[in-house]
Write an enzyme that holds these catalytic residues in place. Structure first.
Site, PDB file in Angstrom:
ATOM      1  N   LYS A  72      31.054  43.021 117.753  1.00  0.00           N
ATOM      2  CA  LYS A  72      32.455  42.826 116.786  1.00  0.00           C
ATOM      3  C   LYS A  72      32.750  44.055 116.017  1.00  0.00           C
ATOM      4  O   LYS A  72      31.916  44.700 115.585  1.00  0.00           O
ATOM      5  CB  LYS A  72      32.090  41.669 115.497  1.00  0.00           C
ATOM      6  CG  LYS A  72      33.377  41.084 114.950  1.00  0.00           C
ATOM      7  CD  LYS A  72      33.141  40.035 113.890  1.00  0.00           C
ATOM      8  CE  LYS A  72      32.424  38.895 114.370  1.00  0.00           C
ATOM      9  NZ  LYS A  72      33.792  38.154 115.002  1.00  0.00           N
ATOM     10  N   ARG A  83      38.301  36.615 104.725  1.00  0.00           N
ATOM     11  CA  ARG A  83      38.520  35.256 105.203  1.00  0.00           C
ATOM     12  C   ARG A  83      37.993  34.244 104.413  1.00  0.00           C
ATOM     13  O   ARG A  83      38.317  33.204 103.995  1.00  0.00           O
ATOM     14  CB  ARG A  83      39.078  35.268 106.573  1.00  0.00           C
ATOM     15  CG  ARG A  83      39.554  33.685 106.802  1.00  0.00           C
ATOM     16  CD  ARG A  83      40.016  33.657 108.402  1.00  0.00           C
ATOM     17  NE  ARG A  83      38.833  33.578 109.269  1.00  0.00           N
ATOM     18  CZ  ARG A  83      38.316  34.537 110.257  1.00  0.00           C
ATOM     19  NH1 ARG A  83      38.860  35.577 110.359  1.00  0.00           N
ATOM     20  NH2 ARG A  83      37.456  34.508 110.976  1.00  0.00           N
ATOM     21  N   ARG A 104      27.181  36.819 126.458  1.00  0.00           N
ATOM     22  CA  ARG A 104      27.604  35.523 127.060  1.00  0.00           C
ATOM     23  C   ARG A 104      26.868  35.578 128.318  1.00  0.00           C
ATOM     24  O   ARG A 104      27.123  36.684 129.158  1.00  0.00           O
ATOM     25  CB  ARG A 104      29.027  35.571 127.158  1.00  0.00           C
ATOM     26  CG  ARG A 104      29.478  34.514 128.163  1.00  0.00           C
ATOM     27  CD  ARG A 104      31.205  34.464 128.206  1.00  0.00           C
ATOM     28  NE  ARG A 104      31.540  34.351 126.779  1.00  0.00           N
ATOM     29  CZ  ARG A 104      33.015  34.798 126.355  1.00  0.00           C
ATOM     30  NH1 ARG A 104      33.580  35.299 127.606  1.00  0.00           N
ATOM     31  NH2 ARG A 104      33.496  34.736 125.473  1.00  0.00           N
ATOM     32  N   GLU A 166      24.055  36.413 119.005  1.00  0.00           N
ATOM     33  CA  GLU A 166      24.501  34.907 119.354  1.00  0.00           C
ATOM     34  C   GLU A 166      24.479  34.899 120.756  1.00  0.00           C
ATOM     35  O   GLU A 166      25.212  36.093 121.475  1.00  0.00           O
ATOM     36  CB  GLU A 166      25.760  34.670 118.667  1.00  0.00           C
ATOM     37  CG  GLU A 166      26.373  33.160 119.048  1.00  0.00           C
ATOM     38  CD  GLU A 166      27.740  33.168 118.529  1.00  0.00           C
ATOM     39  OE1 GLU A 166      28.051  32.139 117.732  1.00  0.00           O
ATOM     40  OE2 GLU A 166      28.645  33.803 119.118  1.00  0.00           O
ATOM     41  N   ALA A 178      37.093  27.904 129.103  1.00  0.00           N
ATOM     42  CA  ALA A 178      36.912  28.479 127.853  1.00  0.00           C
ATOM     43  C   ALA A 178      38.060  29.688 127.701  1.00  0.00           C
ATOM     44  O   ALA A 178      38.543  30.101 126.679  1.00  0.00           O
ATOM     45  CB  ALA A 178      35.506  28.871 127.240  1.00  0.00           C
ATOM     46  N   HIS A 182      41.215  29.999 125.152  1.00  0.00           N
ATOM     47  CA  HIS A 182      41.192  30.760 124.141  1.00  0.00           C
ATOM     48  C   HIS A 182      42.249  31.456 124.116  1.00  0.00           C
ATOM     49  O   HIS A 182      43.118  31.865 123.179  1.00  0.00           O
ATOM     50  CB  HIS A 182      40.005  31.762 124.356  1.00  0.00           C
ATOM     51  CG  HIS A 182      39.917  32.943 123.401  1.00  0.00           C
ATOM     52  ND1 HIS A 182      39.554  32.902 122.095  1.00  0.00           N
ATOM     53  CD2 HIS A 182      40.502  34.219 123.466  1.00  0.00           C
ATOM     54  CE1 HIS A 182      39.464  34.079 121.486  1.00  0.00           C
ATOM     55  NE2 HIS A 182      40.370  34.905 122.291  1.00  0.00           N
TER      56      HIS A 182
END
Length: 232
Positions: A72, A83, A104, A166, A178, A182
């Site tokens: 990220k 946020r 992934r 993750e 997906a 997305h």
């Protein structure tokens, strides 16, 4: 990245020069943090590649179709903290965000997903922090995937850092769905209509049926291969 742009991300308007200088000094800390998370990604991807190769040697089958990873970005990290109304600090990132490092894993069959997860969580030097099974319990929009958050040790020259990584494990069909969902949800200039949402949910169900059918065909092919050839 320019100082004015960094200032706009880290500080509100009209912040005094001293505060700007202090925050700019934190940039090095963010860079070092990202390097540690990037190393965590390499640890996981290396383990996955080794497990895939071992599985192929033992069973003549590669459960992993491909592996992707992402770190990220700093702007995205800061935006997410803001946020959630969380402090924009390195400590806040480490304490509140588990998706800075992401991997992934796209598998050929559903059973491969759970086999990869089993082998990975059996590794003695990493720890499972959280598992979310969106295959057995899909999200309302039809999304399917197995999510693992693993605590990964990163061995530095003078210390060991532990970072969460993750890991999303899904089939080729799940990944295709997906990616399309997305794109429609985040990149469309207009709201996705309820009719389109329903169509996506129906596509997710059809994809899930296809996954099960392909798994069945694969199992039947193994039985056929293992059967001895009868003499004429």
């Amino acid at each position: 990245m320019s100082i004015p742009k960094l200032k706009s991300m880290l500080l509100p308007e009209n912040t005094d020069a001293k505060a700007v200088s202090e925050r700019i000094g934190e940039l090095q800390g963010y860079i070092e943090m990202q390097q540690i998370y990037k190393a965590g990604i390499r640890e996981i991807t290396t383990k996955l590649e080794i497990l895939d190769e071992e599985f192929n040697v033992r069973y003549s089958h590669n459960p992993i179709h491909r592996i992707e990873s992402r770190l990220k970005s700093l702007p995205s990290t800061i935006e997410k903290l803001k946020r959630r109304q969380l402090p924009v600090t390195i400590r806040s990132v480490r304490e509140n965000l588990t998706d800075i490092a992401g991997v992934r894993v796209v598998c050929n069959y559903i059973e491969d997903i759970y086999e990869i997860a089993r082998m990975l969580t059996n590794q003695s030097d990493i720890k499972l922090l959280r598992m979310s099974d969106y295959i057995r319990e899909p999200k309302p929009n039809g999304y399917r995937s197995l999510h693992l958050v693993m605590d990964v040790p990163v061995f530095m020259s003078d210390r060991t850092e532990h970072v969460p990584v993750e890991i999303q494990i899904r089939t080729i069909a799940m990944d295709f769905w997906a990616s399309l969902e997305h794109q429609l949800r985040y990149k469309s200039d207009s709201d996705v209509s309820e009719k389109l949402r329903e169509q996506l949910r129906e596509c997710a169900e059809k994809s899930a049926e296809l996954d099960l059918e392909m798994q069945s065909i694969y199992k039947l092919s193994l039985i056929h291969i293992s059967e001895p050839t009868r003499p004429e």
